[in-house]
Write a protein that holds these residues in place. Sequence first.
Motif, PDB file in Angstrom:
ATOM      1  N   UNK A  10      54.640  -1.439   1.967  1.00 54.36           N
ATOM      2  CA  UNK A  10      54.008  -1.079   0.697  1.00 54.36           C
ATOM      3  C   UNK A  10      53.052   0.098   0.884  1.00 54.36           C
ATOM      4  N   UNK A  11      52.243   0.048   1.897  1.00 58.43           N
ATOM      5  CA  UNK A  11      51.251   1.104   2.129  1.00 58.43           C
ATOM      6  C   UNK A  11      51.910   2.396   2.605  1.00 58.43           C
ATOM      7  N   UNK A  12      52.928   2.247   3.442  1.00 55.71           N
ATOM      8  CA  UNK A  12      53.639   3.425   3.956  1.00 55.71           C
ATOM      9  C   UNK A  12      54.321   4.157   2.804  1.00 55.71           C
ATOM     10  N   UNK A  13      55.082   3.416   2.012  1.00 58.44           N
ATOM     11  CA  UNK A  13      55.834   4.054   0.932  1.00 58.44           C
ATOM     12  C   UNK A  13      54.920   4.518  -0.196  1.00 58.44           C
ATOM     13  N   UNK A  14      53.825   3.807  -0.410  1.00 60.73           N
ATOM     14  CA  UNK A  14      52.858   4.254  -1.401  1.00 60.73           C
ATOM     15  C   UNK A  14      52.235   5.590  -0.972  1.00 60.73           C
ATOM     16  N   UNK A  15      51.932   5.726   0.306  1.00 57.65           N
ATOM     17  CA  UNK A  15      51.360   6.990   0.783  1.00 57.65           C
ATOM     18  C   UNK A  15      52.367   8.124   0.663  1.00 57.65           C
ATOM     19  N   UNK A  16      53.643   7.841   0.933  1.00 58.26           N
ATOM     20  CA  UNK A  16      54.672   8.863   0.744  1.00 58.26           C
ATOM     21  C   UNK A  16      54.774   9.260  -0.725  1.00 58.26           C
ATOM     22  N   UNK A  17      54.739   8.283  -1.619  1.00 59.23           N
ATOM     23  CA  UNK A  17      54.850   8.561  -3.051  1.00 59.23           C
ATOM     24  C   UNK A  17      53.669   9.385  -3.548  1.00 59.23           C
ATOM     25  N   UNK A  18      52.465   9.026  -3.125  1.00 59.55           N
ATOM     26  CA  UNK A  18      51.277   9.774  -3.556  1.00 59.55           C
ATOM     27  C   UNK A  18      51.335  11.204  -3.041  1.00 59.55           C
TER      28      UNK A  18
END
Length: 68
Positions: free
Chosen positions: A17-25
């Motif tokens: 969740x945190x990894x993909x959220x950081x990529x999305x942001x």
Amino acid sequence: MKFDSWSAFWAMGGYGFYVWLSFAVTLLALIGLVVATITTKKRLLREVKQKQARAARRKAAQQLENTL
């Protein structure tokens, strides 16, 4: 890093969740920068064209005034 399956890849050991959220942001920020740059460029080019047209109209009016 080696993953056994795609679901393990997406889960990232519980941190997915945190990894993909950081990529999305990050991706959204980069897209925002590109859009802002393109709109600024278009606005500046439009302003330059308007100033050039105004200068040409003023020059034409001044030449017409000098002939009178």
